[in-house]
Each structure stands twice: as C-alpha cells, then as structure tokens.
Design an enzyme around this catalytic site. Structure first.
Site, PDB file in Angstrom:
ATOM      1  CB  CYS A 238     -13.161  -5.589   7.174  1.00 23.45           C
ATOM      2  SG  CYS A 238     -12.468  -6.646   8.502  1.00 23.45           S
TER       3      CYS A 238
ATOM      4  CD  GLU B 102      -2.155   1.697  -3.361  1.00 20.53           C
ATOM      5  OE1 GLU B 102      -3.565   1.345  -3.361  1.00 20.53           O
ATOM      6  OE2 GLU B 102      -1.407   2.188  -2.541  1.00 20.53           O
TER       7      GLU B 102
ATOM      8  CG  ASP C 162      -1.252   3.236   5.671  1.00 18.71           C
ATOM      9  OD1 ASP C 162      -2.249   3.494   4.900  1.00 18.71           O
ATOM     10  OD2 ASP C 162      -0.547   4.010   6.035  1.00 18.71           O
TER      11      ASP C 162
ATOM     12  CG  ASP D 188      -1.898   1.190   1.387  1.00 21.42           C
ATOM     13  OD1 ASP D 188      -2.772   1.333   0.393  1.00 21.42           O
ATOM     14  OD2 ASP D 188      -1.681   2.091   2.282  1.00 21.42           O
TER      15      ASP D 188
END
Length: 386
Positions: A330, A276, A359, A194
């Site tokens: 979640c 990402e 994060d 992340d």
C-alpha cells in the site's frame, strides 16, 4: 551523447547494383574472416588482422573497409561471448548453446557494414551522398529523410555510418553527437513509471497509457499472418514479406509517443523518473501457453531505452528500482499483503482500506523507491572527520 539518424538511399539502377554488390562482397569477406578467427581461435583484433588483412586487400577491399570488416567480426564474437556468459543462449550443454559455439559466425548478404567518417561524403543542400564501393567511389546518390533529421545530420554528425539493406532498400545509419542538457542534480520530486501489458505505462502523476489499441493491433496482425501462412500462395508470401516489420514499427512508434510524454512531464515539473528494472522477467515468470505471446511481444526494454535517452537529452535524472512487491504494498500505509491486489485493476489495502487503481498504486511505490535510490547514491560514504 550519441544517437543515430537513419536515411533512406534512393539510388538509380546502376548505383543500386554497385551498392548491392559492395554489401555482398564485404559480407562474404566477413564470413571468411569469421571462419579464420574460429579455426585459429583468434580473439584479438590486432592478431586477426595479421592473418587476414593482406588477403582482404587482394580481394579488392580498400584499407579502411578491410579494417572495419575485421573489427566487425571481432565485435560479433565479443557479443557472442557476452551472451554466453549472461546465459542468453541457454545453459552449458544445451542444444542452442552448443550450436552457437560449434560453428563460425555468419553474416547475411545485406548485413550492416560500418564506414568511418572518410568513406561517405555528405552533400546536405543537394541531399546526396558519395560512398565507397568495390567498383570505385559512387557520387550523387540521393537520400531522403525528415527536415529534423537533416538538420541533425548537418549540425551533429560525427564518426562512422553503417550501410545496410533491408527488404531491398538501402539505408545509411549515421552517428550524431548531441550536446547533453546539464543533469538536474536536485529534482523536486519523482515520477514513478509502472510498466505492464494491459496498461503499457502508468505514472504516479495519473497518466495511463492503455495497451488496448496496441494489443488489439498485435492480435489482428497475428490472425492475418496465420491466414496468409495457411493460404501459402505466392501472393500470400509476398504480402507476408511486405508486412513482416509492420507490427514492430507500430509498437516502436507507440513507445516513442509514451516516452516523450513521460519525459516532457518530468521536465516540466523538474522531477526525476523512477523506472522498474524488469531484466530477466521472461525467464522468471511461468505462464499458460495463451499468455506467452503477450509476454514475449511486450516491448518493455525498448520503452525503457527510449525513456533513458530522451531523459538524458532533457537533463532529467532516471534511476532503475527493484520492482519486487510494488503491486502488493500500500503506497499510503506501507502494508504488504498479497491479497491487497484484488484483480488486475483493483487495489484494496487490508490494513487501511484505501481503494486505488493497482497500477497507480504500484507507480507511487516505484516513485518512493526512486527517491530512496537517488538519495542513497548521492550520499557521501566518507567517514566524518574526528
């Protein structure tokens, strides 16, 4: 795979004058070729060569240098067209787009000039290089680089090298072909990464690269630039010129350290890396003015590039995933709620009650998506035989 090695040239006064005049000459010629291409509307290299090659030879450029000058201009126009198609220069009719389309491409006097493998000749033991100039071949130009870079040049250098001038210093950027490690086709797991501003990178294995030091460095550099610009004296301007690349070099060094640690961890655990895809994020998000500096200074693309090439060298698979809602889902129960993200650092699931670092939770979601993307990409789409 191909990577580049940059060496610093250490010429004497006569050699420096010859190299500088050569760069100015080839870039002036490139500006003339760019104007011819613009006026005639020529896009293809072969056609442009018919209009410019003889004149470039008459100006004193060698055959290979003339060819590379024409190719450099064609590559520049090709990049301009690609940026226009991608919308990187604004919408049709915008001032920036009209300005880019309405004049020929211009090259700086010290812009990079490519040379093929025959122009520079390397002497690795003596750490010297001979290179073509407009005044004849220049021999015995000393260069400096690290021991690792010298070994890579000796073992792997192939193809062209670019001569460039930066802040009065000359560099040669050489292409090296590095043998790739066989790709791990069956990773044991996936390491999600992340990316952020407060934490530069957070992995699903628990590693967190805090951005406090880098953000503080950027803030100090910004304040120093403001003071020097407000002062406006000659000494202040000289100091600004000396320090203008300092922040960028520091950020690149930090990104190298982070990417090397992440790839080493993935290689040690036989895992793949899920990253990402943040392309276009600067155009999508809307921030208040004080936050824009942090967003536009965020070197996430550079970190992704470093991760990509280091992973290829190590044989570690890397995939890009959609980052949508990874900070709101979640990772334990899959519940999606905007209120799950309490603040920048805290994640509390409204369904199962799990408390986690925001994060870290997002990196676990990215890892799960990376595994899904890798599996989907490797599954056969051929119908089963009946």
């Amino acid at each position: 795979m191909k990577i580049v090695v940059q060496v610093k040239l250490i010429p004497d006064a006569v050699q420096a004058a010859a190299i500088g005049s050569t760069l100015r000459a080839v870039n002036e010629s490139a500006n003339w070729v760019a104007k011819v291409a613009f006026d005639r509307g020529v896009n293809r290299e072969y056609e442009l060569r018919k209009h410019t090659y003889a004149e470039l030879k008459d100006c004193g450029l060698g055959a290979q240098t003339a060819q590379h000058t024409i190719k450099k201009v064609c590559d520049a126009y090709r990049s301009l067209r690609a940026n226009l198609r991608a919308g990187n220069l604004g919408k049709p009719g915008s001032r920036r787009r009209v300005r880019a389309q309405g004049k020929p491409i211009a090259f700086r006097p010290g812009a990079a000039q490519p040379f093929d493998d025959r122009c520079p000749s390397w002497q690795y033991d003596a750490q010297t290089v001979s290179i073509w100039t407009t005044g004849g071949r220049l021999k015995g130009v000393r260069f400096a680089c690290s021991a690792g870079a010298l070994k890579m040049l000796r073992d792997c250098r192939r193809g062209e090298s670019d001569l460039i001038e930066r802040d009065g210093v000359f560099y040669l950027v050489a292409v090296c072909e590095i043998p790739e490690t066989p790709l791990n086709e069956h990773p044991a797991g996936w390491l999600g990464v992340d990316l952020g501003v407060v934490n530069i990178a957070t992995t699903s294995t628990g590693y967190r690269a805090a951005g406090r030091g880098l953000n503080g460095h950027r803030k100090r550099q910004l304040e120093l630039r403001r003071k020097l610009q407000a002062k406006g004296t000659q000494s202040a301007k000289r100091r600004l010129k000396r320090r203008r690349h300092k922040e960028r070099r520091h950020a690149a060094n930090i990104n190298h350290i982070i990417s090397k640690r992440i790839v080493t961890e993935a290689e040690r655990t036989s895992s793949g890396i899920a990253l990402e895809d943040l392309g276009g994020i600067r155009q999508r998000v809307r921030l208040r003015k004080p936050q824009r500096v942090a967003l536009h200074s965020w070197a996430f693309h550079q970190l992704g590039t470093f991760l990509e090439y280091k992973a290829r060298r190590a044989g570690v698979p890397l995939v890009y995933v959609d980052p949508a809602y990874t900070s709101q889902i979640c990772a334990d129960c899959g519940h999606l709620d905007r209120l799950n993200r309490v603040d920048q650092a805290t994640f509390i699931c409204r369904a199962c009650g799990v408390v986690a670092h925001a994060d870290g939770n997002a990196s676990r979601n990215i890892a799960a998506r990376g595994e899904a993307v890798w599996t989907a990409g490797r599954e056969s789409r051929v119908p089963a035989a009946t």
